[in-house]
Design a protein around this motif. Structure first.
Motif, mmCIF file in Angstrom:
data_model
loop_
_atom_site.group_PDB
_atom_site.id
_atom_site.type_symbol
_atom_site.label_atom_id
_atom_site.label_comp_id
_atom_site.label_asym_id
_atom_site.label_seq_id
_atom_site.Cartn_x
_atom_site.Cartn_y
_atom_site.Cartn_z
ATOM 1 N N LEU A 133 -7.093 2.242 7.764
ATOM 2 C CA LEU A 133 -7.955 1.603 6.765
ATOM 3 C C LEU A 133 -8.770 0.492 7.422
ATOM 4 O O LEU A 133 -8.278 -0.206 8.302
ATOM 5 C CB LEU A 133 -7.116 1.015 5.630
ATOM 6 C CG LEU A 133 -6.403 2.008 4.718
ATOM 7 C CD1 LEU A 133 -5.435 1.271 3.794
ATOM 8 C CD2 LEU A 133 -7.401 2.825 3.922
ATOM 9 N N SER A 134 -9.993 0.354 6.969
ATOM 10 C CA SER A 134 -10.836 -0.737 7.476
ATOM 11 C C SER A 134 -11.000 -1.783 6.385
ATOM 12 O O SER A 134 -10.680 -1.538 5.214
ATOM 13 C CB SER A 134 -12.213 -0.201 7.897
ATOM 14 O OG SER A 134 -12.994 0.081 6.753
ATOM 15 N N VAL A 135 -11.509 -2.935 6.758
ATOM 16 C CA VAL A 135 -11.755 -3.973 5.759
ATOM 17 C C VAL A 135 -12.780 -3.492 4.730
ATOM 18 O O VAL A 135 -12.772 -3.944 3.583
ATOM 19 C CB VAL A 135 -12.184 -5.323 6.390
ATOM 20 C CG1 VAL A 135 -11.047 -5.941 7.170
ATOM 21 C CG2 VAL A 135 -13.414 -5.165 7.249
ATOM 22 N N SER A 181 0.474 6.266 8.927
ATOM 23 C CA SER A 181 -0.623 6.738 9.783
ATOM 24 C C SER A 181 -1.986 6.569 9.109
ATOM 25 O O SER A 181 -2.995 6.395 9.787
ATOM 26 C CB SER A 181 -0.401 8.201 10.172
ATOM 27 O OG SER A 181 -0.341 9.011 9.002
ATOM 28 N N ARG A 182 -2.036 6.613 7.788
ATOM 29 C CA ARG A 182 -3.297 6.372 7.069
ATOM 30 C C ARG A 182 -3.507 4.893 6.815
ATOM 31 O O ARG A 182 -4.645 4.415 6.809
ATOM 32 C CB ARG A 182 -3.317 7.131 5.742
ATOM 33 C CG ARG A 182 -3.544 8.624 5.965
ATOM 34 C CD ARG A 182 -3.868 9.366 4.705
ATOM 35 N NE ARG A 182 -5.139 8.935 4.161
ATOM 36 C CZ ARG A 182 -5.473 9.073 2.886
ATOM 37 N NH1 ARG A 182 -4.632 9.619 2.040
ATOM 38 N NH2 ARG A 182 -6.636 8.660 2.455
ATOM 39 N N ILE A 213 0.841 -1.204 0.000
ATOM 40 C CA ILE A 213 0.000 0.000 0.000
ATOM 41 C C ILE A 213 0.876 1.255 0.000
ATOM 42 O O ILE A 213 0.590 2.221 -0.708
ATOM 43 C CB ILE A 213 -0.986 -0.015 1.183
ATOM 44 C CG1 ILE A 213 -2.017 -1.147 0.991
ATOM 45 C CG2 ILE A 213 -1.705 1.327 1.325
ATOM 46 C CD1 ILE A 213 -2.894 -1.419 2.192
ATOM 47 N N ALA A 214 1.961 1.242 0.767
ATOM 48 C CA ALA A 214 2.878 2.390 0.771
ATOM 49 C C ALA A 214 3.593 2.536 -0.565
ATOM 50 O O ALA A 214 3.695 3.634 -1.116
ATOM 51 C CB ALA A 214 3.895 2.245 1.902
ATOM 52 N N LEU A 215 4.075 1.425 -1.111
ATOM 53 C CA LEU A 215 4.873 1.458 -2.346
ATOM 54 C C LEU A 215 4.055 1.708 -3.608
ATOM 55 O O LEU A 215 4.562 2.253 -4.574
ATOM 56 C CB LEU A 215 5.619 0.129 -2.516
ATOM 57 C CG LEU A 215 6.792 -0.103 -1.580
ATOM 58 C CD1 LEU A 215 7.140 -1.578 -1.516
ATOM 59 C CD2 LEU A 215 7.985 0.717 -2.035
ATOM 60 N N LEU A 216 2.809 1.307 -3.611
ATOM 61 C CA LEU A 216 1.989 1.434 -4.809
ATOM 62 C C LEU A 216 1.054 2.630 -4.749
ATOM 63 O O LEU A 216 0.849 3.312 -5.750
ATOM 64 C CB LEU A 216 1.179 0.150 -5.000
ATOM 65 C CG LEU A 216 0.551 -0.101 -6.349
ATOM 66 C CD1 LEU A 216 1.593 -0.121 -7.456
ATOM 67 C CD2 LEU A 216 -0.189 -1.431 -6.334
ATOM 68 N N LEU A 254 -9.129 4.982 -0.981
ATOM 69 C CA LEU A 254 -8.168 5.889 -0.354
ATOM 70 C C LEU A 254 -8.643 7.325 -0.518
ATOM 71 O O LEU A 254 -8.298 8.202 0.252
ATOM 72 C CB LEU A 254 -6.787 5.731 -1.002
ATOM 73 C CG LEU A 254 -6.211 4.318 -0.950
ATOM 74 C CD1 LEU A 254 -5.015 4.183 -1.882
ATOM 75 C CD2 LEU A 254 -5.843 3.964 0.476
ATOM 76 N N GLY A 255 -9.386 7.567 -1.545
ATOM 77 C CA GLY A 255 -9.953 8.856 -1.903
ATOM 78 C C GLY A 255 -11.114 8.571 -2.821
ATOM 79 O O GLY A 255 -11.650 7.471 -2.831
ATOM 80 N N GLU A 256 -11.484 9.540 -3.625
ATOM 81 C CA GLU A 256 -12.568 9.337 -4.582
ATOM 82 C C GLU A 256 -12.051 9.593 -5.974
ATOM 83 O O GLU A 256 -11.458 10.631 -6.211
ATOM 84 C CB GLU A 256 -13.737 10.263 -4.266
ATOM 85 C CG GLU A 256 -14.463 9.900 -2.987
ATOM 86 C CD GLU A 256 -15.058 8.496 -2.996
ATOM 87 O OE1 GLU A 256 -15.505 8.034 -4.064
ATOM 88 O OE2 GLU A 256 -15.060 7.853 -1.942
ATOM 89 N N PRO A 257 -12.261 8.707 -6.887
ATOM 90 C CA PRO A 257 -12.884 7.401 -6.738
ATOM 91 C C PRO A 257 -11.920 6.403 -6.095
ATOM 92 O O PRO A 257 -10.723 6.680 -5.989
ATOM 93 C CB PRO A 257 -13.178 7.005 -8.188
ATOM 94 C CG PRO A 257 -12.098 7.650 -8.980
ATOM 95 C CD PRO A 257 -11.815 8.955 -8.265
ATOM 96 N N ALA A 258 -12.443 5.258 -5.729
ATOM 97 C CA ALA A 258 -11.594 4.199 -5.179
ATOM 98 C C ALA A 258 -10.604 3.770 -6.254
ATOM 99 O O ALA A 258 -10.893 3.831 -7.443
ATOM 100 C CB ALA A 258 -12.451 3.022 -4.727
#
Length: 194
Positions: free
Chosen positions: A51-53, A46-47, A37-40, A67-71
């Motif tokens: 994240l939730s499932v 901290s974010r 998630i960090a690399l891509l 992560l934002g809009e749109p997914a």
């Protein structure tokens, strides 16, 4: 007190780390998922821990990460890793966390994994989180307009504008907005006004 930051990873270093996390079964799945998630997606730790499932969205065969809009779409190998992580999350078998909604649940009831602890663990497996995030956001901004990156990854427009200037990106004149709509009175070439 002077704070020093590690320079962003080079693109080759980022891709090497990404490939290793996708294939190295010796690295715990939660660290592989968080590191990817960090690399891509250029997310700070901290974010990531917040994240939730429910932020991992399955739509038929497609997996998206909100992560934002749109997914954001998730490539197949990353989707498989995230789904494997969700199915086998750590810290779920204690009496305090059996129904945790966090993608990275912590040991305390209702709390996510601690960002400082996750950052240290990622560093131990060769993924310096801040440097990885810096490399990822810069690469995204070389490939896509700043407002698109800002919206999809949850960044502020001013941050992406500053980073575009720093990296020499070519999207500085991109006009955000609804480009599918034609301006009032505009008629395509060859079409008649009658």
């Amino acid at each position: 007190m002077k704070v020093s930051r590690r320079a962003a990873l080079s693109e080759d270093e980022r891709l090497d780390a990404l490939g290793r996390l996708l294939t190295d079964a010796d690295v715990p799945v939660r660290l592989r998922a968080a590191g990817v998630i960090a690399l891509l997606y250029a997310q700070p730790v901290s974010r990531i821990v917040r994240l939730s499932v429910d932020d991992v969205i399955r739509d038929g065969d497609t997996v998206l990460l909100r992560l934002g809009e749109p997914a954001s779409p998730v490539p197949a190998p990353v989707a498989a890793l995230l789904l494997e992580h969700i199915a086998n999350r750590d810290n779920m078998n204690t009496a305090t966390n059996p129904a945790s909604c966090w993608l990275f649940p912590g040991r305390r009831a209702g709390q996510p994994f601690r960002p400082d602890h996750l950052s240290a663990l990622l560093n131990e497996v060769g993924v310096p989180a801040a440097a990885a995030r810096g490399a990822a956001i810069r690469q995204q901004l070389l490939e896509l307009p700043g407002p698109v990156v800002a919206g999809a990854l949850g960044y502020h427009d001013k941050t992406t504008s500053r980073l575009i200037r720093e990296t020499g990106g070519t999207w500085s004149r991109y006009a955000p907005g609804d480009h599918a709509r034609s301006p009032t009175g505009w008629v395509p070439r060859g079409a008649s006004n009658s």
